[in-house]
Design an enzyme around this catalytic site. Sequence first.
Site, short mmCIF file in Angstrom:
data_model
loop_
_atom_site.label_atom_id
_atom_site.label_comp_id
_atom_site.label_asym_id
_atom_site.label_seq_id
_atom_site.Cartn_x
_atom_site.Cartn_y
_atom_site.Cartn_z
N TYR A 94 0.94 -1.23 -0.03
CA TYR A 94 -0.01 0.26 -0.09
C TYR A 94 0.82 1.18 0.02
O TYR A 94 0.53 2.19 -1.00
CB TYR A 94 -0.92 -0.11 1.22
CG TYR A 94 -2.18 -0.58 0.87
CD1 TYR A 94 -2.48 -1.80 0.06
CD2 TYR A 94 -3.52 -0.57 1.59
CE1 TYR A 94 -3.61 -2.40 -0.19
CE2 TYR A 94 -4.65 -1.10 1.50
CZ TYR A 94 -4.69 -2.06 0.45
OH TYR A 94 -5.71 -2.81 0.25
N GLU B 122 1.41 6.24 -7.38
CA GLU B 122 0.12 6.94 -7.99
C GLU B 122 0.44 8.49 -7.51
O GLU B 122 0.31 9.24 -8.48
CB GLU B 122 -1.03 6.66 -7.06
CG GLU B 122 -1.62 5.15 -7.16
CD GLU B 122 -2.64 4.91 -6.25
OE1 GLU B 122 -3.44 5.63 -5.74
OE2 GLU B 122 -3.00 3.76 -6.05
#
Length: 371
Positions: A288, A295
Site C-alpha cells: 500500500y 500513484e
Amino acid sequence: MTNLSPLVYWSQTKQTLLLKVDLKDAKGAIADFSPVSVNFSANGHGARGVNAYKFELHFYALIDDENAAFVVSDNKIELQIRKLEPEWWPRLVATPQKPHWLKIDFDRWRTEDDGEVEEKPRDVRQDYEKEYADLQKHELGYIKEKTKKVYMIFYNLAMFVGYLYIMVVMGVLYYRDGVDSIAKTYANVGNAFKFIQLLQYLEVMHPMFGYTKGSPMVPFFQVSGRNFILFLMIDIEPRMYAKPVVFYVFIIWSLVELVRYPYYLAQLLGREVGLLTWLRYTIWIPLYPMGILCEGIIVLRNIPYIEETKRFTVEMPNSWNITFDMVLFLKIYIMLLILPGSYLVMSHMAKLRSKKLGKGRAKRRQHLHAD
C-alpha cells in the site's frame, strides 16, 4: 475419537448474547465466528476432566461476527456477541432441538417482559442445513448452490484469472526483453487492465444487492481512485505510457488482487487457508505505501502536461460561468492522497488485520470469585 463438548450456558438481552463455556484453566482457546455460527475449541478441565473440547453452534438469527469476542479467565470462557438486529430470540440455535450440553444461564436469563417470545416462521432447510445438504447429495448426486454464491465464485475466479494473465504477460516480456519491456508495459497490457478495472465496479453493486456485506461507498472510492489514475492520468496522456512508474504500479495493483481474490474464493468455498489469510491481511503493509507513492508520482508527472495542454481546465468566460483549475485540483489530490488518505486506508486495514489474525488471542482477565 468422539469429540467432547463442554457445558455451555447462554443468556441474552435484546441486543447481545453471552455464552459461558464451563472450562477451567483453558489453553489455546479459539472462537471462529461467522454471521450465522461459531466454531469453538480449547484444551482445559471440563465435564470429562482435562481434555480437548470443541463445539459448533448455528444461531437462530444473524450476529455481528466482526465485533464478536471472547475472554478467558481461570474457570470459564465468555463469548460476547452482538445480535445483528436488536430482538429477543425464542432460542439460541437454529434448530428446535438443542444440544444436550447447551444450558440456560438462569442467573442472567432475561426475556421480553419475562414472557413468551414469539418465534418467527423459518425455512426448515435453514434449520437443518447439513441434513438438507446430505439429502440433496444422496438424491441428486450433488449439492445445489445458491445463485448468489455461484455468481460470486465465478466473479472472483474471473478477476483472479484476469490479474494473473496481466502478471504472466508482464513477467514473460520482462524475462524475454529485460528492462526494455518496462517502457512497453502499457502497450502490452493496458487494454486488459482497463477492462478488468471497469469490471471491478461490480463490487460497488454487490453490497447494494446483498451479495456481500458492508457499504457500497468503500469499494466505490477504492475502484474510482484506481480508475482516476488509470484512465485520466495514464490512458489519456500518451507521454505517460513509457514511464517506468506505470510498470511498477501495475505490479503492485496486481499483487494485491492476486491474494485478495483467492482469499475470497476460499471463504466462499468454506476453506480456511492459513497462509492465504495471513497474506491477505499482511501483504498490504509493504504494497500500500509503495502503491500510494507510485500513484503520487504519476499525478506529479502529469501536472506539467496538464499545464501545457489545459486538459480538463475550464476558464472564463464560458456558458456555465464557472472556472476549474485542474492543476490546482491535482495538487490538492496529492495532499489528500498522501496525508489523510493513506492514513485512513492503512489504519482501516490494520484494524481488519488485528481482528482477523488476532482472533485466537484471548484477553486474560483475573479471576475474582468462584462460579
